[in-house]
Design a protein around this motif. Structure first.
Motif, PDB file in Angstrom:
ATOM      1  N   UNK A  15      39.776  39.348  32.891  1.00  0.00           N
ATOM      2  CA  UNK A  15      38.978  38.587  33.862  1.00  0.00           C
ATOM      3  C   UNK A  15      38.184  37.446  33.237  1.00  0.00           C
ATOM      4  N   UNK A  16      37.882  37.535  31.948  1.00  0.00           N
ATOM      5  CA  UNK A  16      37.121  36.465  31.305  1.00  0.00           C
ATOM      6  C   UNK A  16      38.011  35.372  30.705  1.00  0.00           C
ATOM      7  N   UNK A  17      39.318  35.584  30.712  1.00  0.00           N
ATOM      8  CA  UNK A  17      40.246  34.595  30.175  1.00  0.00           C
ATOM      9  C   UNK A  17      40.532  33.500  31.197  1.00  0.00           C
ATOM     10  N   UNK A  18      40.873  32.299  30.726  1.00  0.00           N
ATOM     11  CA  UNK A  18      41.349  31.299  31.685  1.00  0.00           C
ATOM     12  C   UNK A  18      42.603  31.845  32.372  1.00  0.00           C
ATOM     13  N   UNK A  21      42.623  36.312  36.145  1.00  0.00           N
ATOM     14  CA  UNK A  21      42.937  37.013  37.404  1.00  0.00           C
ATOM     15  C   UNK A  21      44.413  36.849  37.748  1.00  0.00           C
ATOM     16  N   UNK A  22      44.939  35.650  37.543  1.00  0.00           N
ATOM     17  CA  UNK A  22      46.351  35.385  37.828  1.00  0.00           C
ATOM     18  C   UNK A  22      47.240  36.226  36.917  1.00  0.00           C
ATOM     19  N   UNK A  27      50.678  41.031  36.064  1.00  0.00           N
ATOM     20  CA  UNK A  27      50.926  42.289  35.342  1.00  0.00           C
ATOM     21  C   UNK A  27      51.037  43.463  36.316  1.00  0.00           C
ATOM     22  N   UNK A  28      50.187  43.493  37.319  1.00  0.00           N
ATOM     23  CA  UNK A  28      50.252  44.556  38.337  1.00  0.00           C
ATOM     24  C   UNK A  28      51.603  44.502  39.048  1.00  0.00           C
ATOM     25  N   UNK A  29      52.049  43.300  39.376  1.00  0.00           N
ATOM     26  CA  UNK A  29      53.332  43.146  40.076  1.00  0.00           C
ATOM     27  C   UNK A  29      54.512  43.438  39.153  1.00  0.00           C
ATOM     28  N   UNK A  30      54.339  43.272  37.859  1.00  0.00           N
ATOM     29  CA  UNK A  30      55.392  43.660  36.921  1.00  0.00           C
ATOM     30  C   UNK A  30      55.524  45.180  36.897  1.00  0.00           C
ATOM     31  N   UNK A  37      56.589  40.295  45.891  1.00  0.00           N
ATOM     32  CA  UNK A  37      57.144  39.448  46.949  1.00  0.00           C
ATOM     33  C   UNK A  37      56.067  38.721  47.744  1.00  0.00           C
ATOM     34  N   UNK A  38      54.844  39.267  47.794  1.00  0.00           N
ATOM     35  CA  UNK A  38      53.775  38.605  48.539  1.00  0.00           C
ATOM     36  C   UNK A  38      52.891  37.735  47.661  1.00  0.00           C
ATOM     37  N   UNK A  39      53.132  37.786  46.339  1.00  0.00           N
ATOM     38  CA  UNK A  39      52.343  37.000  45.382  1.00  0.00           C
ATOM     39  C   UNK A  39      50.832  37.223  45.563  1.00  0.00           C
ATOM     40  N   UNK A  40      50.384  38.467  45.457  1.00  0.00           N
ATOM     41  CA  UNK A  40      48.949  38.733  45.626  1.00  0.00           C
ATOM     42  C   UNK A  40      48.153  38.198  44.437  1.00  0.00           C
TER      43      UNK A  40
END
Length: 157
Positions: A15-18, A21-22, A27-30, A37-40
């Motif tokens: 969360x502190x990296x540039x 969050x993305x 990583x969660x989607x991996x 598919x929804x690109x959260x």
């Protein structure tokens, strides 16, 4: 050794990296590819809380040009699952989704933000049905969807 989940530790590092969050959202989607598919985009994560957004784009639309009901369900399940994974004591307990009850309150014609929260502290027991409420809001801060997701919590053997 900490009783924090690997997911929560990863969030705290990223969360502190540039673009942290993305990267974390990717990583969660991996780990759970279906959600990709929804690109959260995960906005915030801590014990007892997760929030995420899905952009209003054609790939998540239904036939009338609004965010599809199942995309809303998927976002709710993602938030609930990530929050529970970050909250349940990793050394002693595990979890799996068991059911979901939803209410579609309005058409979703903007980006949508989901918030999953439970009250803490929580006494974790074996064979517990934990009800995780999730609320989805449009960009006008109108409540457009609610879900109660039942997570089955068990002690590790």
């Amino acid at each position: 050794m900490s009783n924090k989940s690997a997911l929560l530790k990863t969030w705290q590092k990223f969360k502190s990296l540039p673009c942290g969050n993305w990267l974390f959202s990717k990583a969660v989607c991996f780990k759970a590819p279906y959600f990709g598919s929804m690109k959260p985009y995960i906005l915030d994560l801590k014990e007892g809380h997760c929030s995420a957004v899905v952009k209003n784009r054609r790939s998540v639309h239904n036939h009338i040009g609004t965010i599809h009901a199942i995309a809303q369900c998927n976002l709710a399940e993602l938030c609930a699952g990530v929050m529970v994974d970050a909250t349940v004591p990793v050394k002693t307990h595990r979890w799996i989704p068991k059911g979901m009850t939803v209410q579609y309150l309005a058409k979703v014609d903007t980006d949508v933000t989901a918030i999953a929260e439970i009250d803490l502290p929580h006494v974790w027991v074996d064979k517990e049905d934990l009800i995780v409420p999730v609320k989805l809001y449009n960009t006008r801060n109108e409540l457009v969807f609610t879900a109660d997701i039942t997570m089955y919590i068990t002690e590790k053997k």
